[in-house]
Structure formats: structure tokens, C-alpha cells
Design a protein around this motif. Structure first.
Motif, PDB file in Angstrom:
ATOM      1  N   ARG A  24       8.348  -2.749   6.655  1.00 44.22           N
ATOM      2  CA  ARG A  24       9.670  -2.838   7.285  1.00 44.22           C
ATOM      3  C   ARG A  24       9.750  -1.807   8.410  1.00 44.22           C
ATOM      4  O   ARG A  24      10.487  -0.823   8.325  1.00 44.22           O
ATOM      5  N   SER A  31      14.646   5.053   5.946  1.00 41.60           N
ATOM      6  CA  SER A  31      15.310   5.330   4.674  1.00 41.60           C
ATOM      7  C   SER A  31      15.206   6.801   4.337  1.00 41.60           C
ATOM      8  O   SER A  31      14.281   7.477   4.774  1.00 41.60           O
ATOM      9  N   LYS A  74      14.532   9.125   1.225  1.00 40.22           N
ATOM     10  CA  LYS A  74      13.980   9.039  -0.128  1.00 40.22           C
ATOM     11  C   LYS A  74      13.340  10.372  -0.509  1.00 40.22           C
ATOM     12  O   LYS A  74      13.082  11.225   0.330  1.00 40.22           O
ATOM     13  N   LEU A 104       7.892  -1.563  -2.157  1.00 38.84           N
ATOM     14  CA  LEU A 104       7.363  -1.681  -0.800  1.00 38.84           C
ATOM     15  C   LEU A 104       6.017  -1.002  -0.575  1.00 38.84           C
ATOM     16  O   LEU A 104       5.445  -1.124   0.503  1.00 38.84           O
ATOM     17  N   ASP A 156      12.259   1.037  -2.978  1.00 36.88           N
ATOM     18  CA  ASP A 156      11.413   2.150  -2.546  1.00 36.88           C
ATOM     19  C   ASP A 156       9.947   1.788  -2.713  1.00 36.88           C
ATOM     20  O   ASP A 156       9.601   0.607  -2.717  1.00 36.88           O
ATOM     21  N   SER A 157       9.092   2.786  -2.875  1.00 40.93           N
ATOM     22  CA  SER A 157       7.649   2.542  -2.952  1.00 40.93           C
ATOM     23  C   SER A 157       7.235   1.708  -4.154  1.00 40.93           C
ATOM     24  O   SER A 157       6.163   1.110  -4.146  1.00 40.93           O
ATOM     25  N   ALA A 200       4.951   4.880   1.853  1.00 38.31           N
ATOM     26  CA  ALA A 200       5.813   5.099   3.019  1.00 38.31           C
ATOM     27  C   ALA A 200       5.213   6.195   3.896  1.00 38.31           C
ATOM     28  O   ALA A 200       4.404   6.992   3.442  1.00 38.31           O
ATOM     29  N   ARG A 224       0.491   8.810   3.932  1.00 43.46           N
ATOM     30  CA  ARG A 224       1.260   7.871   3.128  1.00 43.46           C
ATOM     31  C   ARG A 224       1.777   8.589   1.890  1.00 43.46           C
ATOM     32  O   ARG A 224       1.078   9.399   1.291  1.00 43.46           O
ATOM     33  N   VAL A 273      11.938   8.341   5.848  1.00 44.17           N
ATOM     34  CA  VAL A 273      10.680   7.604   5.758  1.00 44.17           C
ATOM     35  C   VAL A 273      10.813   6.216   6.367  1.00 44.17           C
ATOM     36  O   VAL A 273      11.911   5.709   6.564  1.00 44.17           O
ATOM     37  N   ARG A 274       9.648   5.629   6.623  1.00 46.75           N
ATOM     38  CA  ARG A 274       9.570   4.237   7.063  1.00 46.75           C
ATOM     39  C   ARG A 274       8.423   3.596   6.307  1.00 46.75           C
ATOM     40  O   ARG A 274       7.438   4.242   5.962  1.00 46.75           O
ATOM     41  N   TRP A 275       8.575   2.293   6.030  1.00 47.40           N
ATOM     42  CA  TRP A 275       7.529   1.530   5.367  1.00 47.40           C
ATOM     43  C   TRP A 275       6.869   0.623   6.387  1.00 47.40           C
ATOM     44  O   TRP A 275       7.561  -0.018   7.179  1.00 47.40           O
TER      45      TRP A 275
END
Length: 122
Positions: free
Chosen positions: A59, A64, A66, A99, A95-96, A102, A82, A54-56
Motif C-alpha cells: 500500500r 500509518s 504503528k 500486510l 498491520d504487519s 513495513a 523492513r 510506516v508504509r507498506w
């Protein structure tokens, strides 16, 4: 990478090429550990309980590994669904919960090293 039409971050034909990813940190213990090598497959449909790359949006340069816990409504976005994504070791995971939602880029299907095997959904 530029955005592709089918999956965010993976352009054209590359959106179907499996990726070898090395896990860093202890956020996915006991499922995965620091240094484990996993296979992430773009193009597979992410599902609740699956492990994913995943990516946020907060960031964008960080990827990551997850566990996907909950899918949010798409709300017409063109850059992917999302997800509420969390680590299996909550105390060791950013994590979420911190942030926000994701984007799932690829589903992690197998551990390649050190103990090869298929990963299961929870």
C-alpha cells in the motif's frame, strides 16, 4: 515524493524535517487515539518498541502510525529496513500480521495534542 539517498520517501534536506501527523483510527489505543497529533522525526534510528510512521510496499500511498516490534534482515535492499509493525490494539489494527513487513519512515517521538508529552518505547 521521490526517494532520497538517506531515508526512503524523504528527499535531500527534507529527510531531517520533523512532520506533524494526525492519527486516524483506534489501532494505537491506549497509547494514541483518533485525532491525536504527533511529531514524527525522519532520520532518527528506529528501534524495537518505538512508535513510527510506516508504509507498506503493498500500500505505497498509505502511511500509518504503528509500533515497531521486530526488524527483519535488510537483504541488500536500498529502500530501508523492513519491520514487523503492529498496532497497540490488535483487534482494531491492520498491520504487519496482514500486510507483511513495513518500512519505517520516521520515529514518532511526542504527542503534540491533546495531551502533549514524550512517547516511550515498550
Amino acid at each position: 515524493m521521490r526517494r532520497g539517498a538517506g531515508r526512503p520517501e524523504f528527499p535531500g534536506r527534507w529527510r531531517w524535517v520533523p512532520l506533524r501527523v494526525t492519527v486516524r483510527g483506534g489501532s494505537m489505543a491506549p497509547t494514541l487515539h483518533d485525532g491525536d497529533v504527533v511529531l514524527a522525526v525522519p532520520g532518527l534510528r528506529p528501534r524495537d518498541g518505538a512508535v513510527a510512521l510506516v508504509r507498506w510496499p503493498q500500500r505505497p500511498g498509505q502511511l500509518s502510525v504503528k509500533r515497531l516490534a521486530l526488524r527483519f534482515p535488510d537483504e541488500g535492499r536500498d529502500d530501508g529496513a523492513r519491520w514487523f509493525a503492529v498496532g497497540d490494539a490488535p483487534a482494531a489494527s491492520t498491520d504487519s500480521r496482514t500486510l507483511g513487513p513495513a518500512v519505517a519512515l520516521a520515529v514518532v517521538t511526542h504527542r503534540l495534542w491533546p495531551r502533549p508529552g514524550r512517547l516511550r518505547r515498550r
